[in-house]
Write a protein that holds these residues in place. Structure first.
Motif, short mmCIF file in Angstrom:
data_model
loop_
_atom_site.label_atom_id
_atom_site.label_comp_id
_atom_site.label_asym_id
_atom_site.label_seq_id
_atom_site.Cartn_x
_atom_site.Cartn_y
_atom_site.Cartn_z
N MET A 60 24.88 -26.58 -26.43
CA MET A 60 25.71 -27.72 -26.80
C MET A 60 25.50 -28.06 -28.27
O MET A 60 26.44 -28.27 -29.03
CB MET A 60 25.32 -28.95 -25.95
CG MET A 60 25.80 -28.90 -24.54
SD MET A 60 27.62 -28.90 -24.41
CE MET A 60 27.91 -27.17 -24.09
N LEU A 76 22.42 -36.64 -22.38
CA LEU A 76 21.89 -35.39 -21.86
C LEU A 76 20.38 -35.32 -22.05
O LEU A 76 19.63 -34.91 -21.16
CB LEU A 76 22.57 -34.21 -22.56
CG LEU A 76 22.21 -32.84 -22.01
CD1 LEU A 76 22.44 -32.80 -20.50
CD2 LEU A 76 23.05 -31.75 -22.68
N ASP A 77 19.95 -35.76 -23.20
CA ASP A 77 18.52 -35.77 -23.45
C ASP A 77 17.81 -36.68 -22.47
O ASP A 77 16.75 -36.36 -21.95
CB ASP A 77 18.23 -36.22 -24.89
CG ASP A 77 18.56 -35.12 -25.89
OD1 ASP A 77 18.75 -33.97 -25.45
OD2 ASP A 77 18.60 -35.40 -27.08
N TYR A 114 20.96 -24.84 -22.06
CA TYR A 114 22.24 -25.53 -22.03
C TYR A 114 22.34 -26.55 -23.16
O TYR A 114 23.32 -26.61 -23.89
CB TYR A 114 22.40 -26.20 -20.67
CG TYR A 114 23.67 -27.02 -20.56
CD1 TYR A 114 24.92 -26.43 -20.62
CD2 TYR A 114 23.60 -28.40 -20.40
CE1 TYR A 114 26.07 -27.17 -20.52
CE2 TYR A 114 24.74 -29.16 -20.31
CZ TYR A 114 25.99 -28.54 -20.38
OH TYR A 114 27.12 -29.29 -20.29
N LEU A 115 21.26 -27.30 -23.31
CA LEU A 115 21.23 -28.31 -24.37
C LEU A 115 21.37 -27.66 -25.75
O LEU A 115 22.12 -28.14 -26.61
CB LEU A 115 19.92 -29.09 -24.29
CG LEU A 115 19.75 -30.23 -25.28
CD1 LEU A 115 20.87 -31.24 -25.15
CD2 LEU A 115 18.41 -30.91 -25.08
N PHE A 156 24.17 -36.68 -27.84
CA PHE A 156 23.36 -35.97 -26.86
C PHE A 156 22.32 -36.86 -26.19
O PHE A 156 21.52 -36.38 -25.41
CB PHE A 156 22.69 -34.76 -27.51
CG PHE A 156 23.69 -33.70 -27.82
CD1 PHE A 156 24.24 -32.94 -26.79
CD2 PHE A 156 24.11 -33.48 -29.11
CE1 PHE A 156 25.18 -31.98 -27.06
CE2 PHE A 156 25.05 -32.51 -29.39
CZ PHE A 156 25.59 -31.76 -28.36
N LEU A 177 17.30 -34.91 -19.37
CA LEU A 177 16.21 -33.94 -19.50
C LEU A 177 14.86 -34.63 -19.42
O LEU A 177 13.94 -34.17 -18.74
CB LEU A 177 16.35 -33.20 -20.83
CG LEU A 177 15.34 -32.08 -21.08
CD1 LEU A 177 15.41 -31.05 -19.98
CD2 LEU A 177 15.61 -31.43 -22.42
N ASP A 202 17.23 -26.48 -20.93
CA ASP A 202 17.08 -26.53 -22.38
C ASP A 202 18.08 -25.62 -23.05
O ASP A 202 18.69 -25.96 -24.06
CB ASP A 202 15.65 -26.12 -22.76
CG ASP A 202 14.68 -27.25 -22.47
OD1 ASP A 202 15.14 -28.38 -22.22
OD2 ASP A 202 13.48 -27.00 -22.50
#
Lengths: 108, 108
Positions: A100, B93-94, A96-97, B90, B97, A94
């Motif tokens: 970003m 990436l999400d 890292y997210l 994102f 996750l 998280d």
DNA sequence: TCAAAATATTCCTTGACAGGAATATTCCTA
DNA sequence: TAGGAATATTCCTGTCAAGGAATATTTTGA
């Protein structure tokens, strides 16, 4: 943040917001889909608009309402501070997210 | 989801929840920190408790209230469906996750 | 056991808000 | 241009929830 929660605390307004995930809709369409009367639909949309949750785009006679991303982004940020309550395992990912997202924000 | 928003739509309750991020607190401590009267604090905590946002842990005379993670997790999931409203960049990436979270859930 | 601390509950009053009905407004179209 | 969609607004009413004050409850400690 508070106004967001207030706006969403009313069941019909929550329904409207969830319906608008599909995309912009007219007042009449919203009223139909949710079985609401037109005046109450307009009134709810007014509240949602005041809270910044939706915006209008008028085309001729119709008014298309659609969701604004900002309040949802704010909720996301708000929720981040609660994430350590559970699932510690994902904190690093998280982070890292979030990093970003932060960098993305700077570019603008 | 609806009960969560309802509970958080009241400013003082939102303050309580935000205060409890620091960790469990006593009714009296909460009342002090937020400048609330004890009875209203108890009443707000009752609402938060009914909504599943907090839970109590009684030790002798005191009652310690702390946040429950579940409603916040639910909000997270709820918010996910709005994420494509913004910041498409994102999504991948999400997705990753979310996939991690899903696998984690299966293990239990 | 009794007073006091910590918390919960009850009762009352007031203000906010949602729905219903009617009406106003805007804009198109025949 | 008049009528009719589509939408917004106003007024009214009833309900519900929050705060204040008082009181009940539980538990501690002297």
């Amino acid at each position: 943040m508070n106004s967001t929660f207030s706006a969403l605390s009313e069941p019909n307004r929550l329904h409207i917001v969830e319906l608008l995930r599909e995309g912009p809709l007219t007042v009449g369409e919203i009223a139909n889909r949710l079985g609401l009367n037109q005046p109450q639909t307009s009134k709810h949309l007014r509240v949602l608009s005041d809270a910044g949750l939706v915006e209008v785009h008028a085309v001729t006679n119709r008014r298309y309402y659609k969701l604004r991303p900002e309040p949802f982004q704010e909720m996301e940020v708000w929720l981040d501070s609660y994430r350590r309550l559970w699932n510690e395992r994902f904190d690093r990912l998280d982070d890292y997210l979030q990093e970003m997202k932060r960098k993305e924000g700077e570019k603008k």
